[in-house]
Motif scaffolding. Sequence first.
Motif, PDB file in Angstrom:
ATOM      1  N   MET A  20      24.637  59.055  48.097  1.00 42.23           N
ATOM      2  CA  MET A  20      25.813  59.420  47.343  1.00 42.23           C
ATOM      3  C   MET A  20      27.053  58.980  48.117  1.00 42.23           C
ATOM      4  N   PHE A  21      28.052  58.582  47.368  1.00 40.56           N
ATOM      5  CA  PHE A  21      29.316  58.139  47.944  1.00 40.56           C
ATOM      6  C   PHE A  21      30.452  58.926  47.296  1.00 40.56           C
ATOM      7  N   ILE A  22      31.505  59.189  48.054  1.00 41.03           N
ATOM      8  CA  ILE A  22      32.717  59.811  47.528  1.00 41.03           C
ATOM      9  C   ILE A  22      33.831  58.784  47.647  1.00 41.03           C
ATOM     10  N   ILE A  23      34.450  58.473  46.508  1.00 40.00           N
ATOM     11  CA  ILE A  23      35.501  57.451  46.469  1.00 40.00           C
ATOM     12  C   ILE A  23      36.818  58.114  46.090  1.00 40.00           C
ATOM     13  N   ASN A  24      37.826  57.938  46.919  1.00 35.32           N
ATOM     14  CA  ASN A  24      39.185  58.376  46.597  1.00 35.32           C
ATOM     15  C   ASN A  24      39.938  57.173  46.067  1.00 35.32           C
ATOM     16  N   ILE A  25      40.517  57.317  44.894  1.00 38.57           N
ATOM     17  CA  ILE A  25      41.269  56.229  44.274  1.00 38.57           C
ATOM     18  C   ILE A  25      42.736  56.629  44.216  1.00 38.57           C
ATOM     19  N   THR A  26      43.596  55.742  44.660  1.00 37.43           N
ATOM     20  CA  THR A  26      45.035  55.929  44.519  1.00 37.43           C
ATOM     21  C   THR A  26      45.632  54.596  44.085  1.00 37.43           C
ATOM     22  N   VAL A  27      46.361  54.614  42.995  1.00 34.88           N
ATOM     23  CA  VAL A  27      47.023  53.396  42.523  1.00 34.88           C
ATOM     24  C   VAL A  27      48.226  53.141  43.411  1.00 34.88           C
ATOM     25  N   ASN A  28      48.350  51.915  43.883  1.00 31.42           N
ATOM     26  CA  ASN A  28      49.485  51.570  44.744  1.00 31.42           C
ATOM     27  C   ASN A  28      50.796  51.887  44.045  1.00 31.42           C
ATOM     28  N   ALA A  29      51.738  52.369  44.810  1.00 36.10           N
ATOM     29  CA  ALA A  29      53.039  52.759  44.274  1.00 36.10           C
ATOM     30  C   ALA A  29      53.807  51.579  43.695  1.00 36.10           C
ATOM     31  N   ASP A  30      53.464  50.357  44.085  1.00 39.15           N
ATOM     32  CA  ASP A  30      54.196  49.201  43.561  1.00 39.15           C
ATOM     33  C   ASP A  30      53.716  48.775  42.172  1.00 39.15           C
ATOM     34  N   VAL A  31      52.711  49.457  41.596  1.00 37.90           N
ATOM     35  CA  VAL A  31      52.306  49.205  40.208  1.00 37.90           C
ATOM     36  C   VAL A  31      53.243  50.019  39.327  1.00 37.90           C
ATOM     37  N   ASN A  32      54.108  49.322  38.583  1.00 46.84           N
ATOM     38  CA  ASN A  32      55.110  50.031  37.787  1.00 46.84           C
ATOM     39  C   ASN A  32      54.466  50.744  36.592  1.00 46.84           C
ATOM     40  N   GLU A  33      55.215  51.627  35.973  1.00 51.32           N
ATOM     41  CA  GLU A  33      54.696  52.455  34.878  1.00 51.32           C
ATOM     42  C   GLU A  33      54.232  51.611  33.691  1.00 51.32           C
ATOM     43  N   GLU A  34      54.928  50.512  33.411  1.00 54.38           N
ATOM     44  CA  GLU A  34      54.529  49.637  32.305  1.00 54.38           C
ATOM     45  C   GLU A  34      53.158  49.016  32.579  1.00 54.38           C
ATOM     46  N   LYS A  35      52.970  48.492  33.777  1.00 48.55           N
ATOM     47  CA  LYS A  35      51.683  47.910  34.171  1.00 48.55           C
ATOM     48  C   LYS A  35      50.607  48.988  34.197  1.00 48.55           C
ATOM     49  N   GLN A  36      50.950  50.166  34.683  1.00 45.01           N
ATOM     50  CA  GLN A  36      50.019  51.294  34.718  1.00 45.01           C
ATOM     51  C   GLN A  36      49.549  51.629  33.301  1.00 45.01           C
ATOM     52  N   ALA A  37      50.461  51.635  32.337  1.00 48.58           N
ATOM     53  CA  ALA A  37      50.113  51.945  30.947  1.00 48.58           C
ATOM     54  C   ALA A  37      49.156  50.897  30.367  1.00 48.58           C
ATOM     55  N   GLU A  38      49.299  49.645  30.793  1.00 46.15           N
ATOM     56  CA  GLU A  38      48.398  48.575  30.341  1.00 46.15           C
ATOM     57  C   GLU A  38      47.020  48.707  30.980  1.00 46.15           C
ATOM     58  N   MET A  39      46.983  49.047  32.247  1.00 45.49           N
ATOM     59  CA  MET A  39      45.738  49.052  33.011  1.00 45.49           C
ATOM     60  C   MET A  39      44.894  50.305  32.796  1.00 45.49           C
ATOM     61  N   PHE A  40      45.525  51.443  32.536  1.00 44.64           N
ATOM     62  CA  PHE A  40      44.778  52.696  32.499  1.00 44.64           C
ATOM     63  C   PHE A  40      43.676  52.720  31.431  1.00 44.64           C
ATOM     64  N   PRO A  41      43.913  52.227  30.215  1.00 44.25           N
ATOM     65  CA  PRO A  41      42.809  52.221  29.238  1.00 44.25           C
ATOM     66  C   PRO A  41      41.603  51.387  29.693  1.00 44.25           C
ATOM     67  N   VAL A  42      41.856  50.273  30.366  1.00 47.05           N
ATOM     68  CA  VAL A  42      40.773  49.437  30.893  1.00 47.05           C
ATOM     69  C   VAL A  42      40.032  50.196  31.996  1.00 47.05           C
ATOM     70  N   HIS A  43      40.778  50.846  32.862  1.00 46.83           N
ATOM     71  CA  HIS A  43      40.206  51.659  33.934  1.00 46.83           C
ATOM     72  C   HIS A  43      39.354  52.792  33.350  1.00 46.83           C
ATOM     73  N   SER A  44      39.859  53.441  32.309  1.00 56.37           N
ATOM     74  CA  SER A  44      39.124  54.536  31.667  1.00 56.37           C
ATOM     75  C   SER A  44      37.794  54.064  31.091  1.00 56.37           C
TER      76      SER A  44
END
Length: 75
Positions: A1-25
């Motif tokens: 078993m592995f434990i992975i901590n994920i943090t999106v880099n702060a330089d990913v702006n909110e617009e890019k985050q909104a595009e990427m999150f559905p793909v990530h989900s």
Amino acid sequence: MFIINITVNADVNEEKQAEMFPVHSEWLKKHFQAGDFLMLGPYLDTDAHAGVIFAHAEDREKLQQILREDCYYPD
């Protein structure tokens, strides 16, 4: 078993985050349904886009293959 901590880099702006999150989900859903991810969820005590995954993989290389599929990887 592995434990992975994920943090999106702060330089990913909110617009890019909104595009990427559905793909990530979808990536999370795919691997949860496949049994690769046993538990996952966001951190609720921070404003950062971050979360944790409890993963089951044969070995670290298999886990790395799964992680490389994520749209946020490696950033």
